[in-house]
Scaffold this active site. Structure first.
Site, short mmCIF file in Angstrom:
data_model
loop_
_atom_site.label_atom_id
_atom_site.label_comp_id
_atom_site.label_asym_id
_atom_site.label_seq_id
_atom_site.Cartn_x
_atom_site.Cartn_y
_atom_site.Cartn_z
N LYS A 86 5.69 0.77 -10.15
CA LYS A 86 4.44 0.93 -9.39
C LYS A 86 3.26 0.61 -10.29
CE LYS A 86 2.16 4.41 -6.41
NZ LYS A 86 2.24 5.79 -5.89
N SER A 161 1.95 6.39 -0.81
CA SER A 161 1.24 5.31 -1.44
C SER A 161 2.14 4.32 -2.20
CB SER A 161 0.22 5.88 -2.43
OG SER A 161 0.87 6.49 -3.53
N SER A 185 4.11 10.53 -1.71
CA SER A 185 4.03 9.08 -1.93
C SER A 185 5.32 8.40 -2.38
CB SER A 185 2.92 8.77 -2.94
OG SER A 185 1.66 8.93 -2.35
#
Lengths: 490, 96
Positions: A86, A161, A185
């Site tokens: 990420k 997210s 997330s």
């Protein structure tokens, strides 16, 4: 069929028996990205050259790993395995933007500890994944660059997210990806894209090198196709780190040893507040099937109450923005990132931040600033922290007589892109079952448990602090009994 | 719960965010909605409840005060939008 359609352990066996080379796996991953990412947009940065160079170097080291593996050393299961990170985790020499325009030109000066530990196991980093800007969002639509699409239905969001990490694993672009989970997330996008997502106990995985959103809630964890793969990745990244003063100094068990398949006598709690109005009946039906599967494996199920659940969302949306308003003060155009020139220092700060941050990030900074400001601190921030205590106590009471808590991961399946962008409160409601877990700092895993109208449904298992072993054991037993799930068709 | 434009301007200033007229209206509206939602915390009795600032018990973490290799000055400055003589350079702090 892609070379990547296998478990990490299966691929490890093939690598050490020289059936496949790390460079072939890296090439397969990059080809899959090439073929599918134009539509999915899981990646902000694809490190094709670096990945191939790394993998080719690993081709020459297979012999050493083979010898270590023969001695029972499991510390190199990720050798040659392609993974994605990420974009809020620092990866030395590669861009790290947290999907924000304010970091458009930033290249990491060092590796996050979680990334460093994967490097020590010689994984192959193929790229940085898209996300909601600074991890603020539940759909991936708040990326400062472009939204990610759900591999199951390109018109739908992958959740957020950690939108790109979930989509990349779901689309078979990589074997695993790291994400971060502040209010759901990792788990919510895992549920929406039909993959496994694990949020470890707060403190189990070092946050050093993670761009902070809400420091008392943030935790790094893996996305994988299977529970066993999640155990392998967690093993690599878990453990004390002197660089993170909130990192827990606890012994890390051998997670793979927990995957015995035996859950006879396990006590599962069903919190009534997680099965109330707002839960899509089709999601509920799949979760109820999963409960019956667990019962058939010898687990006992009891109804419980977590009475302060309804206050968790409000507490979270005061605490997380308050912490964010402080954490994001560092993005001021002085030491790194993009600067908008102005005549005075304060005006430069204001213009830089106005240009660099997206709407949701500004909203949370302002909300947090308000909650912390003079005259409102007691009514909002302090009250939210006291509510957090009550939520934590709810979990403590249930765990006095149960081993795990079971719920849906999210109240619905993936929604259409654009459906909720106008109303922040409706968007926040997606995280209603995941947020209490972050407030309490305990671990939880989302495992695919079926399809509703052709879209994946996630089963959430919540465990006691530092008892990832039980969570993985239950999730693995369920997954085995459930049988193979369909993959996203692309 | 509603937030006035004046309050939005005050919070934006504290947040060091320039804000356009159009954004002010929208921000007043969405912040108001979120704070309205947060009002439900007011119904809880938290009189004798201690606040939780952190999920795990925290202790001071100490280490020996010894230097170690980390980023060089050059590396630390390499991302600076503006620099001079090994230091970060910023616009005038005072107006005029």
């Amino acid at each position: 069929m892609s070379l990547l359609n296998a478990s990490i352990r299966e691929l490890h066996t093939k690598i050490i028996s020289k059936e496949i080379k790390p460079s072939e796996l890296a090439a397969a991953s990059l080809e899959r990205i090439q073929a599918t990412d134009g539509k999915i947009k899981a990646f902000l940065h694809i490190a094709a050259e670096e990945a191939m160079e790394r993998a080719k170097a690993l081709d020459e080291q297979v012999h050493d790993i083979r010898q270590r593996s023969a001695t029972g050393d499991l510390s190199h299961l990720l050798f040659g395995i392609p993974g994605a990170i990420k974009d809020n985790l620092n990866t030395k020499g590669l861009p790290t933007t947290a999907a924000s325009k304010i970091l458009a030109n930033y290249t990491s000066a060092y590796d996050a500890t979680a990334v460093d530990r994967l490097n020590k196991e010689n994984y192959v980093l193929v790229g940085k994944t898209n996300m909601d800007e600074f991890a603020m969002g539940s759909s991936g639509e708040n990326s400062g660059y472009f939204p990610t699409h759900n591999p199951w239905d390109l018109e739908r969001v992958p959740g957020g997210s950690s939108s790109g990490s979930a989509a990349a694993v779901s689309a078979g672009q990589v074997l695993f990806a790291l994400g971060s989970d502040t209010g759901g997330s990792i788990r919510q996008p895992a549920a929406y894209t039909g993959v496994v997502g694990l949020k470890p106990t707060y403190g189990l995985v070092s946050r050093f090198g993670l761009i902070s959103y809400a420091s008392s809630l943030d935790q790094i964890g893996p996305f994988t196709q299977t529970v066993e793969d999640a155990a392998v990745v967690l093993q690599a990244i878990a453990g004390h780190d002197p660089h993170d003063s909130t990192s827990a100094n606890v012994a890390v068990p051998r997670y793979l040893d927990a995957l015995t398949g035996d859950i006879k006598g396990l006590r599962i709690a069903l919190p009534s507040e997680y099965f109330e109005e707002g839960l899509d009946p089709a999601v509920r039906a799949e979760v109820e099937k999963a409960i019956r599967v667990l019962e058939s494996l010898g687990a006992t199920v009891g109804q419980v109450s977590l009475p302060h659940t309804k206050y968790a969302l409000a507490a979270y949306y005061l605490i997380a923005p308050a912490e964010a308003s402080s954490n994001l003060a560092r993005f001021d155009g002085v030491r790194y990132g993009v600067r908008t020139e102005a005549d005075t220092l304060v005006e430069m700060y204001k213009q830089t931040r106005a240009q660099g941050f997206g709407e949701e990030v500004k909203r949370r900074i302002m909300l947090g600033t308000y909650a912390l400001s003079s005259g409102y601190y007691d009514a909002y921030y302090l009250r939210a922290q006291k509510t957090r205590t009550l939520i934590k106590q709810d979990f403590d009471h249930v765990f006095a007589s149960y081993d795990v808590i079971l719920s849906p991961t999210a109240p619905t399946t993936a929604f259409k892109i654009g459906a909720k962008v106008e109303d922040p409160v409706t968007m926040y409601l997606n995280d209603i079952y995941t947020i209490p877990v972050n407030l309490a700092g305990i671990p939880a895993i989302s495992v695919p448990c079926g399809l509703a109208d052709g879209l994946p449904v996630g089963l959430q298992l919540i465990g006691k602090a530092f008892d990832e072993t039980t969570l993985l054991r239950v999730a693995h037993a369920y997954e085995t009994a459930r049988g193979a799930m369909p993959r996203a068709m692309l | 719960m509603s937030i006035t434009i004046k309050e939005v301007e005050h919070i934006a200033n504290l947040s060091r965010l320039a804000i356009s007229e159009e954004e002010k209206g929208k921000m007043a509206d969405t912040l108001g909605k979120i704070l309205h939602f947060a009002q439900e915390l007011q119904e809880l009795d938290v009189e004798n409840v201690a606040p939780t600032t952190h999920p795990q018990p925290l202790k001071n973490v100490l280490r020996e005060d010894v230097s170690r290799e980390w980023l060089s000055q050059e590396e630390a400055l390499s991302h600076a939008p503006d620099q001079e003589n090994g230091q970060f350079r910023v616009p005038a702090v005072m107006e005029g």
